[in-house]
Design a protein around this motif. Structure first.
Motif, short mmCIF file in Angstrom:
data_model
loop_
_atom_site.label_atom_id
_atom_site.label_comp_id
_atom_site.label_asym_id
_atom_site.label_seq_id
_atom_site.Cartn_x
_atom_site.Cartn_y
_atom_site.Cartn_z
N GLN A 60 6.56 -3.36 1.25
CA GLN A 60 5.26 -3.47 0.59
C GLN A 60 4.94 -2.18 -0.16
OE1 GLN A 60 2.16 -4.97 3.17
NE2 GLN A 60 3.59 -6.33 4.21
N THR A 61 4.20 -2.33 -1.25
CA THR A 61 3.87 -1.18 -2.09
C THR A 61 2.39 -1.16 -2.44
OG1 THR A 61 4.19 -2.36 -4.17
CG2 THR A 61 6.14 -1.31 -3.20
N PRO A 62 1.90 0.03 -2.82
CA PRO A 62 0.55 0.08 -3.38
C PRO A 62 0.53 -0.72 -4.70
CG PRO A 62 1.38 2.29 -2.90
CD PRO A 62 2.51 1.34 -2.73
N ARG A 63 -0.64 -1.07 -5.14
CA ARG A 63 -0.81 -1.82 -6.39
C ARG A 63 -0.15 -1.06 -7.55
NH1 ARG A 63 -4.36 -2.83 -10.50
NH2 ARG A 63 -5.72 -1.06 -10.14
N LEU A 64 0.55 -1.78 -8.39
CA LEU A 64 1.22 -1.27 -9.59
C LEU A 64 2.44 -0.40 -9.29
CD1 LEU A 64 -1.86 -0.40 -11.81
CD2 LEU A 64 -0.52 -2.50 -11.83
N GLU A 100 -2.04 7.46 1.89
CA GLU A 100 -3.07 6.65 2.55
C GLU A 100 -2.63 5.20 2.68
OE1 GLU A 100 -6.72 7.23 0.42
OE2 GLU A 100 -6.94 9.29 1.14
N PHE A 101 -2.00 4.65 1.64
CA PHE A 101 -1.51 3.28 1.70
C PHE A 101 -0.52 3.12 2.85
CE2 PHE A 101 1.74 0.13 0.79
CZ PHE A 101 0.97 -1.02 0.58
N TYR A 102 0.49 4.02 2.90
CA TYR A 102 1.52 3.89 3.94
C TYR A 102 1.00 4.24 5.33
CZ TYR A 102 4.89 2.43 0.59
OH TYR A 102 5.55 1.68 -0.36
N ALA A 103 0.03 5.13 5.43
CA ALA A 103 -0.58 5.43 6.73
C ALA A 103 -1.30 4.19 7.26
CB ALA A 103 -1.54 6.60 6.63
N GLY A 104 -2.05 3.51 6.41
CA GLY A 104 -2.75 2.28 6.82
C GLY A 104 -1.77 1.18 7.18
N LEU A 105 -0.77 0.97 6.34
CA LEU A 105 0.23 -0.06 6.59
C LEU A 105 1.01 0.22 7.88
CD1 LEU A 105 1.72 -2.59 5.61
CD2 LEU A 105 3.17 -1.09 4.21
N ALA A 106 1.41 1.47 8.07
CA ALA A 106 2.15 1.84 9.28
C ALA A 106 1.29 1.60 10.53
CB ALA A 106 2.58 3.31 9.21
#
Length: 177
Positions: A60-64, A100-106
């Protein structure tokens, strides 16, 4: 008292020469990474690689943003042995947004953050043995995502990063080549 100039000029090369000759005569043998892997029994773990490739932090990736194809690696020998699955992320967001995206996803997928990371973000996931370790770092205009695991054939006691964050090494043997 001053050391004569000729001693200063020749002492360094003489010491290096003696050490090299001693290594050859003494039978010290340098092995390539593949030879070290064969000698130690260290090898890629296909089950771990499949599971890691399915992890949301590598899919999964952040938007764009866009992920390149996964790259598998294997490092066997001193000071530690590890396998890895890496992906390059190209993204317009800043490093803070990506972290922040990967911290939340993790956090939502069972990873435990490493509090004193040297990277943008770092976390571990328990696997019943040596934990997997996720590292996120900036790499020029992109980001490198890497999950490290303990290879098959490596003793359980050789889990160098069980409590200390691993170093993001580039020198790995590509798996399957």
């Amino acid at each position: 008292m001053s050391v004569p100039r000729w001693i200063r000029s020749y002492a360094g090369p003489a010491v290096v020469s003696v050490l090299l000759i001693g290594a050859v005569v003494g039978g010290v043998q340098l092995r390539s990474g593949e030879d070290a892997a064969k000698a130690s029994g260290c090898r890629a773990d296909p089950a771990a690689i499949r599971a890691i490739r399915a992890e949301p932090i590598l899919t999964q990736t952040p938007r764009l943003a866009r992920l390149d194809d996964p790259v598998e690696g294997l490092t066997c020998g001193t000071p530690s042995s590890f396998g890895s699955v890496s992906r390059r992320l190209t993204a317009p967001p800043t490093g803070t947004d990506v972290a922040e995206f990967y911290a939340g996803l993790a956090g939502r997928t069972g990873w435990k953050p490493f509090e004193y990371s040297n990277y943008l973000y770092s976390a571990t996931k328990e696997t019943g043995g040596c934990p997997w370790w996720f590292l996120l770092r900036a790499e020029g205009d992109a980001y490198q995502l890497r999950v490290m695991y303990q290879p098959a054939g490596v003793p359980a006691t050789d889990c160098a990063w069980a409590t200390t964050e691993p170093i993001f090494l580039q020198a790995t043997i590509p798996v399957g080549r």
